[in-house]
Design a protein around this motif. Structure first.
Motif, PDB file in Angstrom:
ATOM      1  N   MET A 162       0.855  -1.117   0.001  1.00  0.00           N
ATOM      2  CA  MET A 162       0.048  -0.035  -0.125  1.00  0.00           C
ATOM      3  C   MET A 162       1.155   1.192   0.137  1.00  0.00           C
ATOM      4  SD  MET A 162      -3.410  -0.359   2.512  1.00  0.00           S
ATOM      5  CE  MET A 162      -4.477  -1.366   2.176  1.00  0.00           C
ATOM      6  N   THR A 163       0.374   2.193  -0.793  1.00  0.00           N
ATOM      7  CA  THR A 163       1.154   3.308  -0.713  1.00  0.00           C
ATOM      8  C   THR A 163       0.925   4.470   0.477  1.00  0.00           C
ATOM      9  OG1 THR A 163      -0.623   4.545  -2.009  1.00  0.00           O
ATOM     10  CG2 THR A 163       1.091   3.432  -3.352  1.00  0.00           C
ATOM     11  N   ASP A 164       1.349   5.594   0.564  1.00  0.00           N
ATOM     12  CA  ASP A 164       1.218   6.493   1.794  1.00  0.00           C
ATOM     13  C   ASP A 164      -0.153   7.036   1.494  1.00  0.00           C
ATOM     14  OD1 ASP A 164       3.852   5.770   3.039  1.00  0.00           O
ATOM     15  OD2 ASP A 164       4.785   7.501   2.370  1.00  0.00           O
ATOM     16  N   ALA A 165      -0.374   7.006   0.270  1.00  0.00           N
ATOM     17  CA  ALA A 165      -1.726   7.900   0.096  1.00  0.00           C
ATOM     18  C   ALA A 165      -2.946   7.097   0.372  1.00  0.00           C
ATOM     19  CB  ALA A 165      -1.616   8.406  -1.329  1.00  0.00           C
ATOM     20  N   MET A 166      -2.654   5.704   0.127  1.00  0.00           N
ATOM     21  CA  MET A 166      -3.864   4.862   0.406  1.00  0.00           C
ATOM     22  C   MET A 166      -3.832   4.766   1.773  1.00  0.00           C
ATOM     23  SD  MET A 166      -2.993   2.040  -2.704  1.00  0.00           S
ATOM     24  CE  MET A 166      -4.205   0.967  -2.235  1.00  0.00           C
ATOM     25  N   LEU A 167      -2.911   4.718   2.518  1.00  0.00           N
ATOM     26  CA  LEU A 167      -2.896   4.398   4.090  1.00  0.00           C
ATOM     27  C   LEU A 167      -3.521   5.822   4.690  1.00  0.00           C
ATOM     28  CD1 LEU A 167       0.671   2.866   4.738  1.00  0.00           C
ATOM     29  CD2 LEU A 167      -1.643   1.902   5.115  1.00  0.00           C
ATOM     30  N   GLN A 168      -3.197   6.886   4.068  1.00  0.00           N
ATOM     31  CA  GLN A 168      -3.713   8.039   4.818  1.00  0.00           C
ATOM     32  C   GLN A 168      -5.173   8.094   4.521  1.00  0.00           C
ATOM     33  OE1 GLN A 168      -2.293  11.628   2.990  1.00  0.00           O
ATOM     34  NE2 GLN A 168      -2.976  12.960   4.798  1.00  0.00           N
TER      35      GLN A 168
END
Length: 113
Positions: free
Chosen positions: A1-7
């Motif tokens: 998962m990317t940082d944007a997805m986690l956020q």
């Protein structure tokens, strides 16, 4: 998962938790109170929250941004609705309008020569 997805996932989890709290039990910031009363957060802080009858805010650690309990704000708004309003009487002619407003009706314009 990317940082944007986690956020985004964190935001969705927070929104889901907030939705499970009954509205009257929620703590609102100035923008939330403003949304409830159809004012901006700035108007809440500058003209509404400073009224002596408005609910006192909670400030974490004695400082920080103020928060109000939604049920207290709703109770205050209901009480405000019951208070008699101060509406100026409608004037039936220009003299009465001047007496109510304290301003004179502008006279006829003079033409410059």
């Amino acid at each position: 998962m990317t940082d944007a997805m986690l956020q985004k996932l964190d935001q969705l989890i927070a929104a889901t938790k907030a939705a499970s709290i009954p509205y009257e039990s929620r703590w609102l910031d100035a923008d939330g109170v403003g949304a409830m009363l159809c004012y901006s957060g700035r108007q809440v802080l500058e003209t509404i929250a400073c009224r002596p009858e408005f609910p006192k805010p909670l400030r974490v650690n004695g400082s920080g941004h103020p928060r109000w309990l939604a049920s207290e704000v709703q109770r205050w708004a209901d009480d405000e609705r019951k208070r008699p309003t101060r509406i100026s009487p409608v004037a039936s002619n220009d003299d009465e309008a001047q007496a109510v407003s304290g301003r004179k009706k502008p006279g006829p314009r003079r033409k410059h020569q």
